[in-house]
Write a protein that holds these residues in place. Structure first.
Motif, mmCIF file in Angstrom:
data_model
loop_
_atom_site.group_PDB
_atom_site.id
_atom_site.type_symbol
_atom_site.label_atom_id
_atom_site.label_comp_id
_atom_site.label_asym_id
_atom_site.label_seq_id
_atom_site.Cartn_x
_atom_site.Cartn_y
_atom_site.Cartn_z
ATOM 1 N N HIS A 348 0.820 -1.222 0.000
ATOM 2 C CA HIS A 348 0.000 0.000 0.000
ATOM 3 C C HIS A 348 0.852 1.270 0.000
ATOM 4 O O HIS A 348 0.463 2.283 0.577
ATOM 5 N N SER A 349 1.987 1.246 -0.648
ATOM 6 C CA SER A 349 2.812 2.449 -0.762
ATOM 7 C C SER A 349 3.811 2.271 -1.895
ATOM 8 O O SER A 349 4.570 1.308 -1.901
ATOM 9 N N SER A 350 3.799 3.214 -2.837
ATOM 10 C CA SER A 350 4.754 3.157 -3.937
ATOM 11 C C SER A 350 6.181 3.339 -3.437
ATOM 12 O O SER A 350 7.120 2.751 -3.981
ATOM 13 N N TYR A 351 6.348 4.144 -2.403
ATOM 14 C CA TYR A 351 7.682 4.364 -1.840
ATOM 15 C C TYR A 351 8.202 3.079 -1.205
ATOM 16 O O TYR A 351 9.369 2.703 -1.401
ATOM 17 N N SER A 352 7.346 2.403 -0.457
ATOM 18 C CA SER A 352 7.757 1.137 0.150
ATOM 19 C C SER A 352 8.113 0.126 -0.924
ATOM 20 O O SER A 352 9.128 -0.576 -0.834
ATOM 21 N N GLN A 353 7.276 0.042 -1.951
ATOM 22 C CA GLN A 353 7.515 -0.897 -3.034
ATOM 23 C C GLN A 353 8.858 -0.636 -3.709
ATOM 24 O O GLN A 353 9.642 -1.561 -3.940
ATOM 25 N N LEU A 354 9.138 0.619 -4.033
ATOM 26 C CA LEU A 354 10.350 0.952 -4.768
ATOM 27 C C LEU A 354 11.603 0.790 -3.914
ATOM 28 O O LEU A 354 12.593 0.182 -4.343
ATOM 29 N N PHE A 355 11.580 1.311 -2.688
ATOM 30 C CA PHE A 355 12.778 1.269 -1.850
ATOM 31 C C PHE A 355 13.054 -0.125 -1.312
ATOM 32 O O PHE A 355 14.217 -0.519 -1.177
ATOM 33 N N VAL A 356 12.016 -0.909 -1.005
ATOM 34 C CA VAL A 356 12.245 -2.269 -0.542
ATOM 35 C C VAL A 356 12.757 -3.130 -1.685
ATOM 36 O O VAL A 356 13.634 -3.987 -1.493
ATOM 37 N N SER A 357 12.253 -2.934 -2.885
ATOM 38 C CA SER A 357 12.665 -3.747 -4.027
ATOM 39 C C SER A 357 14.070 -3.398 -4.500
ATOM 40 O O SER A 357 14.884 -4.296 -4.757
ATOM 41 N N PHE A 358 14.392 -2.109 -4.624
ATOM 42 C CA PHE A 358 15.646 -1.714 -5.270
ATOM 43 C C PHE A 358 16.528 -0.796 -4.439
ATOM 44 O O PHE A 358 17.621 -0.433 -4.889
ATOM 45 N N GLY A 359 16.091 -0.395 -3.261
ATOM 46 C CA GLY A 359 16.917 0.441 -2.420
ATOM 47 C C GLY A 359 17.102 1.848 -2.970
ATOM 48 O O GLY A 359 16.448 2.259 -3.942
ATOM 49 N N VAL A 360 18.019 2.564 -2.372
ATOM 50 C CA VAL A 360 18.286 3.944 -2.783
ATOM 51 C C VAL A 360 18.809 4.003 -4.213
ATOM 52 O O VAL A 360 18.439 4.877 -5.000
ATOM 53 N N VAL A 361 19.666 3.050 -4.570
ATOM 54 C CA VAL A 361 20.269 3.051 -5.909
ATOM 55 C C VAL A 361 19.193 2.939 -6.987
ATOM 56 O O VAL A 361 19.222 3.641 -8.004
ATOM 57 N N GLY A 362 18.229 2.063 -6.788
ATOM 58 C CA GLY A 362 17.168 1.898 -7.770
ATOM 59 C C GLY A 362 16.166 3.028 -7.793
ATOM 60 O O GLY A 362 15.500 3.258 -8.809
ATOM 61 N N ALA A 363 16.029 3.750 -6.687
ATOM 62 C CA ALA A 363 15.080 4.860 -6.633
ATOM 63 C C ALA A 363 15.639 6.140 -7.248
ATOM 64 O O ALA A 363 14.873 7.021 -7.654
ATOM 65 N N LEU A 364 16.963 6.246 -7.334
ATOM 66 C CA LEU A 364 17.581 7.473 -7.854
ATOM 67 C C LEU A 364 17.140 7.817 -9.282
ATOM 68 O O LEU A 364 16.872 8.991 -9.567
ATOM 69 N N PRO A 365 17.063 6.848 -10.226
ATOM 70 C CA PRO A 365 16.601 7.215 -11.575
ATOM 71 C C PRO A 365 15.197 7.799 -11.603
ATOM 72 O O PRO A 365 14.918 8.709 -12.391
ATOM 73 N N TRP A 366 14.306 7.281 -10.758
ATOM 74 C CA TRP A 366 12.967 7.855 -10.687
ATOM 75 C C TRP A 366 13.026 9.299 -10.206
ATOM 76 O O TRP A 366 12.367 10.182 -10.770
ATOM 77 N N GLY A 367 13.813 9.529 -9.171
ATOM 78 C CA GLY A 367 13.966 10.891 -8.673
ATOM 79 C C GLY A 367 14.569 11.821 -9.703
ATOM 80 O O GLY A 367 14.163 12.987 -9.817
ATOM 81 N N ALA A 368 15.530 11.308 -10.490
ATOM 82 C CA ALA A 368 16.165 12.132 -11.519
ATOM 83 C C ALA A 368 15.161 12.540 -12.590
ATOM 84 O O ALA A 368 15.131 13.698 -13.035
ATOM 85 N N PHE A 369 14.327 11.604 -13.030
ATOM 86 C CA PHE A 369 13.314 11.928 -14.031
ATOM 87 C C PHE A 369 12.328 12.964 -13.502
ATOM 88 O O PHE A 369 11.948 13.901 -14.219
ATOM 89 N N LEU A 370 11.893 12.795 -12.258
ATOM 90 C CA LEU A 370 10.963 13.761 -11.676
ATOM 91 C C LEU A 370 11.591 15.141 -11.577
ATOM 92 O O LEU A 370 10.947 16.160 -11.863
ATOM 93 N N LEU A 371 12.851 15.190 -11.178
ATOM 94 C CA LEU A 371 13.538 16.474 -11.060
ATOM 95 C C LEU A 371 13.664 17.162 -12.419
ATOM 96 O O LEU A 371 13.418 18.369 -12.548
ATOM 97 N N LEU A 372 14.042 16.408 -13.445
ATOM 98 C CA LEU A 372 14.165 16.982 -14.783
ATOM 99 C C LEU A 372 12.814 17.457 -15.299
ATOM 100 O O LEU A 372 12.725 18.496 -15.965
ATOM 101 N N ALA A 373 11.755 16.699 -15.001
ATOM 102 C CA ALA A 373 10.417 17.113 -15.427
ATOM 103 C C ALA A 373 9.981 18.388 -14.707
ATOM 104 O O ALA A 373 9.335 19.257 -15.309
ATOM 105 N N ILE A 374 10.320 18.507 -13.433
ATOM 106 C CA ILE A 374 9.988 19.721 -12.682
ATOM 107 C C ILE A 374 10.686 20.929 -13.286
ATOM 108 O O ILE A 374 10.086 21.995 -13.470
ATOM 109 N N VAL A 375 11.963 20.769 -13.612
ATOM 110 C CA VAL A 375 12.713 21.880 -14.215
ATOM 111 C C VAL A 375 12.114 22.265 -15.561
ATOM 112 O O VAL A 375 11.908 23.454 -15.864
ATOM 113 N N ALA A 376 11.816 21.258 -16.403
ATOM 114 C CA ALA A 376 11.269 21.531 -17.732
ATOM 115 C C ALA A 376 9.897 22.183 -17.638
ATOM 116 O O ALA A 376 9.583 23.119 -18.385
ATOM 117 N N ALA A 377 9.052 21.701 -16.709
ATOM 118 C CA ALA A 377 7.711 22.274 -16.561
ATOM 119 C C ALA A 377 7.777 23.689 -15.993
ATOM 120 O O ALA A 377 6.972 24.553 -16.373
#
Length: 453
Positions: A348-377
Motif C-alpha cells: 500500500h505504498s509506492s515508496y515502500s515498493q520501490l525502496f524495498v525492491s531496489f533500495g536507494v540506488v534503484g530509486a535514484l533514476p525515478w527521482g532524476a526523471f521527476l527532477l528533470l520534469a519539474i525543471v522543464a515544466a
C-alpha cells in the motif's frame, strides 16, 4: 548546433503512435501496448540517428542505468534464492517496462513528431478523452448515484485507486487549461469549450467521489493548493491580459470546487470520520509514546503497519533492496505485526515498493526523471497561454502523484504507466528535441505564437 532532419514519414508515424498511445491506453491495454511498441522502435531509431549527441542527453543514460540495474539486481536475487527465480524474473520484466523507459519512449516519440504546443496540448487532450470514454462506458447511473449519496463505494472496471488517480489527474488537467480557453477569440468557441470542460469536470468529480478514495481526495486537495499558489505567482508577474485570464480561470475552478464540496461534502466527511481515530493517532505518533500496534484495525492502521514493516526491511538493505519480485513474500520471512498475519495484499505504498525492491540506488533514476520534469515544466510557466497551463498541470500532477503514492502501490501497472509517462514526457520532449535534433528555437517559438495567439 547542426540540425538533424527528420523525414515527414518518420514524423507522421511518430505523431500517430504517440496520439494512439495517449488515446487508446485508457481504453485497452493491448491497443496502448501496440502503440508503445511503435514508440519503442522510434526511440531506437532516434538513439541510432542521434548517437553522436547522446552524451548530451541525460534521459537515455538514466534509463539505461535503471534497466541495467533492475536486470542485474533481479539476477543477483535469483542467484541467491533459486526458489524465487521465477518471481524475480517476472518482476524484472514488469519493472523494466515502467518508469524511466516508459517515459523515455514517449519523450522520443513526441520529439520526433514535433514538441510544439499544438502536439503537447493535443496529446494531453487525447489522453483526457480516452480516460473519459473509458470511465463512462459501462457506467451504471443508478449505482453511481447511490455511491455518491451514501457510504457505498462504486466499483469501476479498473481498481478504485487507479480510477481515483485518473480522475484527479483529469480534474487538474481541465483546471489548468480553463484560463487559456477563456481567452479564445471566438465567443462561440469559448462557450463550447467552457461547457465541455464543465461537463467533463462534473463527470470526473462524481466518479472521484464514487470511488470513496481518501488518498485521491487528499492528493487532489494538495495539488490544487499548489496550483493555486502558482496561479497567484503568475498573476503577480503577468501582463494585463494574462493576469485577467489567470484570475478568471482561478475563480472558475474555485467555484467548481465549492459546488462539489457543497454537493458531496457530507459523503466526504463521513468517509474520513470512519478512520478519524486512526488518522489522529497516526499524525500524533511521532510525538507520543504510542506504537503502530496501538492504531486499531482500520485501513489507515493497516497501511501504517505496512509502512513500519517496509521501513524495517529498508533499514536492513538500504542500498540495493531485495530484488524485482513483489516484496509481499517478505512477510513470511521477517517478523510482522500480528494484525498483518495472513494478509495477501501489497504494501500500500509506492515508496515502500520501490525502496524495498531496489533500495536507494534503484530509486535514484525515478527521482532524476521527476527532477528533470519539474525543471522543464517550471520553464513553461512564464511562456504564456497554453504553455503556462501545460507547466501548471505537470507540476500539479507531480505533487499529486507523490501524495497519492504514499498510500498506493501500482507503479508498474500499465493503466498507471500510461498516465505518468504522458504527463512527464510532454515537458521533457521539448528539451530533448533541441538537444538531439538541434531544431532552431526561433522557428518553434513562431509556431507556438501563431497557435497561442
Amino acid at each position: 548546433m547542426q540540425t538533424i532532419n527528420v523525414s515527414e514519414g518518420q514524423r507522421l508515424v511518430a505523431l500517430v503512435s504517440v496520439y494512439a498511445f495517449a488515446f487508446l491506453s485508457p481504453w485497452t491495454i493491448t491497443g496502448g501496448q501496440i502503440a508503445q511498441v511503435f514508440l519503442f522502435a522510434i526511440a531506437i531509431g532516434v538513439a541510432w540517428k542521434c548517437r553522436g549527441r547522446l552524451k548530451y542527453e541525460p534521459l537515455l543514460w538514466i534509463t539505461l542505468f535503471f534497466v541495467t540495474y533492475v536486470v542485474l539486481r533481479g539476477w543477483a536475487a535469483a542467484h541467491v534464492r533459486p526458489d524465487m527465480a521465477e518471481a524475480q524474473w517476472t518482476g524484472v520484466w514488469d519493472w523494466i517496462r515502467a518508469g524511466p523507459l516508459a517515459i523515455l519512449i514517449v519523450v522520443y516519440g513526441l520529439a520526433v513528431a514535433g514538441p510544439h504546443i499544438r502536439n503537447m496540448v493535443g496529446i494531453l487532450a487525447a489522453n483526457a478523452f480516452g480516460t473519459l470514454g473509458n470511465l463512462v462506458r459501462g457506467f451504471s447511473t443508478e449505482e453511481v448515484i447511490e455511491a455518491v449519496t451514501s457510504n457505498k463505494r462504486y466499483f469501476f472496471e479498473e481498481m478504485h485507486s487507479i480510477i481515483a488517480l485518473q480522475c484527479v489527474a483529469m480534474i487538474l488537467l481541465i483546471s489548468a487549461f480553463v484560463p487559456p480557453l477563456i481567452r479564445c477569440r471566438s465567443a462561440r468557441t469559448r462557450y463550447v469549450w467552457i461547457l465541455a470542460c464543465a461537463v467533463a469536470l462534473a463527470i470526473f468529480s462524481i466518479a472521484l467521489v464514487a470511488t470513496k478514495s481518501r488518498s485521491g481526495w487528499v492528493a487532489l486537495a494538495v495539488a490544487l493548493a499548489l496550483m493555486g499558489a502558482l496561479v497567484l505567482w503568475i498573476h503577480w508577474r503577468g501582463t494585463g491580459d494574462q493576469r485577467k485570464s489567470i484570475l478568471s480561470g482561478a475563480v472558475a475552478v474555485v467555484v467548481g470546487f465549492a459546488i462539489v464540496m457543497i454537493a458531496f461534502g457530507e459523503q466526504i466527511e463521513n468517509r474520513f470520520e470512519d478512520e478519524a481515530d486512526s488518522i489522529e493517532k497516526l499524525v500524533s505518533l511521532p510525538f507520543s509514546a504510542m506504537e503502530v500496534g496501538d492504531l486499531g484495525y482500520g485501513s489507515v492502521a493497516t497501511r501504517a503497519r505496512y509502512w513500519e514493516f517496509a521501513a524495517r526491511l529498508f533499514h536492513q538493505q538500504p542500498l540495493f533492496g531485495y530484488g524485482a519480485a513483489d516484496p509481499g513474500y517478505l512477510r513470511n520471512e521477517h517478523p510482522i505485526a500480528p494484525q498483518l498475519e495472513g494478509r495477501t495484499d501489497n504494501f500500500h505504498s509506492s515508496y515502500s515498493q520501490l525502496f524495498v525492491s531496489f533500495g536507494v540506488v534503484g530509486a535514484l533514476p525515478w527521482g532524476a526523471f521527476l527532477l528533470l520534469a519539474i525543471v522543464a515544466a517550471s520553464k513553461l510557466l512564464s511562456a504564456g497561454s497554453f504553455r503556462t497551463s501545460t507547466g501548471l498541470y505537470v507540476l500539479a500532477f507531480i505533487v499529486m502523484f507523490a501524495v497519492w503514492g504514499i498510500a498506493n502501490q501500482r507503479l508498474h501497472r500499465f493503466d498507471l504507466i500510461q498516465l505518468y509517462a504522458i504527463a512527464l514526457g510532454v515537458p521533457l520532449a521539448r528539451v530533448c528535441a533541441h538537444q538531439l535534433f538541434g531544431r532552431p528555437k526561433l522557428k518553434r517559438q513562431e509556431v507556438e505564437d501563431n497557435i497561442d495567439g
